[in-house]
Design a protein around this motif. Sequence first.
Motif, mmCIF file in Angstrom:
data_model
loop_
_atom_site.group_PDB
_atom_site.id
_atom_site.type_symbol
_atom_site.label_atom_id
_atom_site.label_comp_id
_atom_site.label_asym_id
_atom_site.label_seq_id
_atom_site.Cartn_x
_atom_site.Cartn_y
_atom_site.Cartn_z
ATOM 1 N N PRO A 281 0.825 -1.227 0.000
ATOM 2 C CA PRO A 281 0.000 0.000 0.000
ATOM 3 C C PRO A 281 0.850 1.265 0.000
ATOM 4 N N LEU A 282 1.954 1.269 0.759
ATOM 5 C CA LEU A 282 2.840 2.424 0.796
ATOM 6 C C LEU A 282 3.476 2.654 -0.571
ATOM 7 N N ALA A 283 3.946 1.567 -1.197
ATOM 8 C CA ALA A 283 4.545 1.694 -2.521
ATOM 9 C C ALA A 283 3.509 2.153 -3.542
ATOM 10 N N ALA A 284 2.270 1.670 -3.415
ATOM 11 C CA ALA A 284 1.214 2.101 -4.330
ATOM 12 C C ALA A 284 0.953 3.591 -4.198
ATOM 13 N N GLY B 249 7.212 -5.753 -8.688
ATOM 14 C CA GLY B 249 6.472 -4.509 -8.848
ATOM 15 C C GLY B 249 5.206 -4.706 -9.653
ATOM 16 N N GLY B 250 5.091 -5.852 -10.341
ATOM 17 C CA GLY B 250 3.894 -6.133 -11.122
ATOM 18 C C GLY B 250 2.622 -6.117 -10.301
ATOM 19 N N LEU B 251 2.716 -6.476 -9.009
ATOM 20 C CA LEU B 251 1.515 -6.454 -8.171
ATOM 21 C C LEU B 251 0.947 -5.043 -8.064
ATOM 22 N N LEU B 252 1.796 -4.032 -8.213
ATOM 23 C CA LEU B 252 1.354 -2.644 -8.120
ATOM 24 C C LEU B 252 0.535 -2.212 -9.333
ATOM 25 N N ALA B 253 0.491 -3.040 -10.364
ATOM 26 C CA ALA B 253 -0.325 -2.721 -11.542
ATOM 27 C C ALA B 253 -1.811 -2.945 -11.283
ATOM 28 N N ALA B 254 -2.142 -3.635 -10.187
ATOM 29 C CA ALA B 254 -3.531 -4.051 -9.973
ATOM 30 C C ALA B 254 -4.500 -2.872 -9.979
ATOM 31 N N ASP B 255 -4.193 -1.811 -9.235
ATOM 32 C CA ASP B 255 -5.101 -0.668 -9.152
ATOM 33 C C ASP B 255 -5.354 -0.056 -10.521
ATOM 34 N N TRP B 256 -4.308 0.031 -11.323
ATOM 35 C CA TRP B 256 -4.411 0.712 -12.614
ATOM 36 C C TRP B 256 -5.141 -0.144 -13.639
ATOM 37 N N LEU B 257 -5.075 -1.455 -13.495
ATOM 38 C CA LEU B 257 -5.839 -2.335 -14.381
ATOM 39 C C LEU B 257 -7.312 -2.349 -14.013
ATOM 40 N N ASP C 137 3.188 5.764 -3.322
ATOM 41 C CA ASP C 137 4.338 6.420 -3.943
ATOM 42 C C ASP C 137 4.191 6.472 -5.460
ATOM 43 N N VAL C 138 3.694 5.376 -6.043
ATOM 44 C CA VAL C 138 3.493 5.348 -7.493
ATOM 45 C C VAL C 138 2.438 6.375 -7.897
ATOM 46 N N ALA C 139 1.326 6.407 -7.170
ATOM 47 C CA ALA C 139 0.265 7.370 -7.495
ATOM 48 C C ALA C 139 0.779 8.804 -7.377
ATOM 49 N N GLU C 140 1.559 9.070 -6.340
ATOM 50 C CA GLU C 140 2.123 10.404 -6.153
ATOM 51 C C GLU C 140 3.083 10.751 -7.286
ATOM 52 N N ALA C 141 3.890 9.768 -7.704
ATOM 53 C CA ALA C 141 4.828 9.997 -8.802
ATOM 54 C C ALA C 141 4.094 10.283 -10.105
ATOM 55 N N VAL C 142 3.007 9.558 -10.331
ATOM 56 C CA VAL C 142 2.224 9.800 -11.546
ATOM 57 C C VAL C 142 1.717 11.235 -11.575
ATOM 58 N N GLU C 143 1.192 11.707 -10.467
ATOM 59 C CA GLU C 143 0.668 13.077 -10.429
ATOM 60 C C GLU C 143 1.796 14.096 -10.612
ATOM 61 N N LEU C 144 2.960 13.833 -10.040
ATOM 62 C CA LEU C 144 4.092 14.735 -10.228
ATOM 63 C C LEU C 144 4.480 14.800 -11.706
ATOM 64 N N VAL C 145 4.550 13.650 -12.352
ATOM 65 C CA VAL C 145 4.918 13.607 -13.762
ATOM 66 C C VAL C 145 3.874 14.325 -14.612
ATOM 67 N N ARG C 146 2.612 14.049 -14.361
ATOM 68 C CA ARG C 146 1.554 14.658 -15.175
ATOM 69 C C ARG C 146 1.502 16.179 -14.987
ATOM 70 N N ALA C 147 1.903 16.657 -13.821
ATOM 71 C CA ALA C 147 1.844 18.094 -13.554
ATOM 72 C C ALA C 147 2.997 18.856 -14.189
ATOM 73 N N ASP C 148 4.018 18.168 -14.653
ATOM 74 C CA ASP C 148 5.158 18.854 -15.252
ATOM 75 C C ASP C 148 4.745 19.441 -16.606
#
Length: 522
Positions: free
Chosen positions: A371-374, A403-411, A376-387
Motif C-alpha cells: 500500500p505504501l509503494a502504491a 512490482g507487477g503487483l502494483l499494476a492491480a489498481d491501474w488495471l 508512492d506510485v500514485a504520487e509519482a504519476v501526479e508529479l509527472v503529469r503536472a510537469d
Amino acid sequence: MTAFVLVSGPFTGGWVWEETAALLREAGAAAYPVTLTGMAGGDGMATGGTSVGGPTAAGPTAGGTSAGGTAADGTGLETHVEDVLRAVDGAAADGHDRVVLVGHDYGIHPVLGAADRRPGRCARVVYLDAGMPADGDPASAFVPDPSAVGQADGTGLVPAPSGAGWGRWGSTEGLTEEAVARLDRLAAPQPVRTLTEPLRLTGSPFDRPVTGVLCTANGGSVSMVEMLVASGPPRFRALAGPDVGFFELPTGHWPMLSAPGPLADVLRRAAADGGVRLKLPDSAPPADGGSFVLDVPERPRERRGRVDLHLPEAEGPRPAVLFVHGGPVTPEQVPTPRDSPFFLGYGRLAAGLGLVGATLDHRLYGFADYPLAADDVAEAVELVRADPRVDADRIALWFFSAGGLLAADWLAAPPPWLRCVALNYPVLAPLPDWRRVEDRFRPADRMTAASPPVVLTRAGLEHPMFRATVDHFLAVAEETGAEVERIDVPTAHHGFEAVDHTPETRSAVQRAARSVRGRLMG
C-alpha cells in the motif's frame, strides 16, 4: 552432546516444544525450551521452564514472570533477548559451552539478539519458518498478521488468536483439533513492544553457521529461496553462503506440534551441518545492478523528490512513461533503483524515443509495504503529469518483477490518460508465503475488458512460481477480452536486461519500448 535452546513464536511458550524436546533428549541431546517473559500463558510455568524430564533453561524464575505469565509493563524485544541470554548462559553452566539456537517465527528476533551478544557460545542459528530480520528491523515487519499490532489494548498486549484465527499467523496444516485446542488453552497475549521494538545487532546474522527450516505447507521451499538468491535483492545472496543449509518439512507453521519427530530429526541434522547448500547462479544480476542491455546515450535528468525525469530533446509537451521497480528493496540500498544502470538505461531509452522517462524510488521494503509503494506510485504519476513538459493525457506505466503487483489498481480502474501498462517478467499474484500482501494487489483478479492495453514481456527461463502467476493472468485476460501484447524471449532469465546481453534480449527491449511509444503517440 549437542545442546539446543528452543525459542517459540508469538503467543506461545516453552510448552510448545514439549514433544520435540523429549525426542531430542532421547537422541542424546540437551534441550532448553525457553518461555519468554510474559508468555507462560495457561501452562502456569515461570519463564525458563522446560518440558518435564529435561534441564531448566535458565532457572525457575528467569525472566521475571509470575505464574500465569502476565507481562510487566515495558516488556519488549530487549527483555526477550535477555531471556534467551539467560538460557544460553544456563546451558553453559550445565557444561554446554556452545549451543544451537532455534528461533521459530517471532522467536528468531530474540535468538539473533542473543547470538550477537554471545558469539562464542552460539554454534549455529536455526531459522524455523522465520523471516530474515537485520539490525533495526522490528518483528512487526515480519509477523504474518501485521494488523495485530494495532489490536493491542490499553495493557500493551496483543490478544492471542483462537480457533481458526491461528490461520492468520501461518498454515495450520497438520494440526489436530486437539493441538489447536491446546494452542487456545495455553496461548498468552503478546506484549506489543516485543513486536515494535527494533532488533539491535552489531554484526551480520550470517557471521555464524545458519540453517533454514522451511515448512512447505506454509509456502516456504528451497526452490523459493533459490529464486530469491538468483533474482532477489542483494541481501538474499547471503543465503548462498558456505555455512548456510536448508531443510524442508512437509507441514504447516507449527511443526513442533504437527510434526515433532521430523522436526527433531531435522534439528539434529542441522546441528551436524547438514542441509541443502545453494549456489549463486551465473544468471544472477551483479550486486551493483550491472550494465544495461542497450548502449543508450545520456540525456538530461532532473531529480524531483523520489522521481527522476529523463528529458527528450523534442519540443512541446511529450508523452511520459513511469518505470516502477520491483522488490522488496532495502532503505539503505546503494545504488537505489533509479540510480542503478538498469533504470538509468530505461529512462534514457525513453528519452531517446522522444518520451519523458520517469524513474522512481518507491518504498516497497517488505511485503506489507505494497500500500505504501502504491501511494508512492500514485504520487509519482501526479508529479509527472503536472510537469509542463509532459502531455498529461498520454501516460504509460511500466512495471518490473514483483512490482507487477502494483499494476492491480491501474488495471482495475484505469484513468483515461493511461494509454498502456507494460510488464516485464512480472509477478502477478502474491506467492504462497507472501501472506502480508493485501488481496488488493492481485492484478489477474482485477482485469476487465476496460483495462488498458498491456505489453507483457516474458522470460523463457522464468522461475516456475512466477510463471504460474503470469499464466493465470493471461487466462483471465482471454476470458475478459482484455488486450495483451506478448513479447517472448525464450532464452532469457528473470531480470534479463542486466544478465542476458544477447541479440534476443536487445531486440525484446527495443520492441517493447517501440510498442509503448506507439500506444502513447497513437
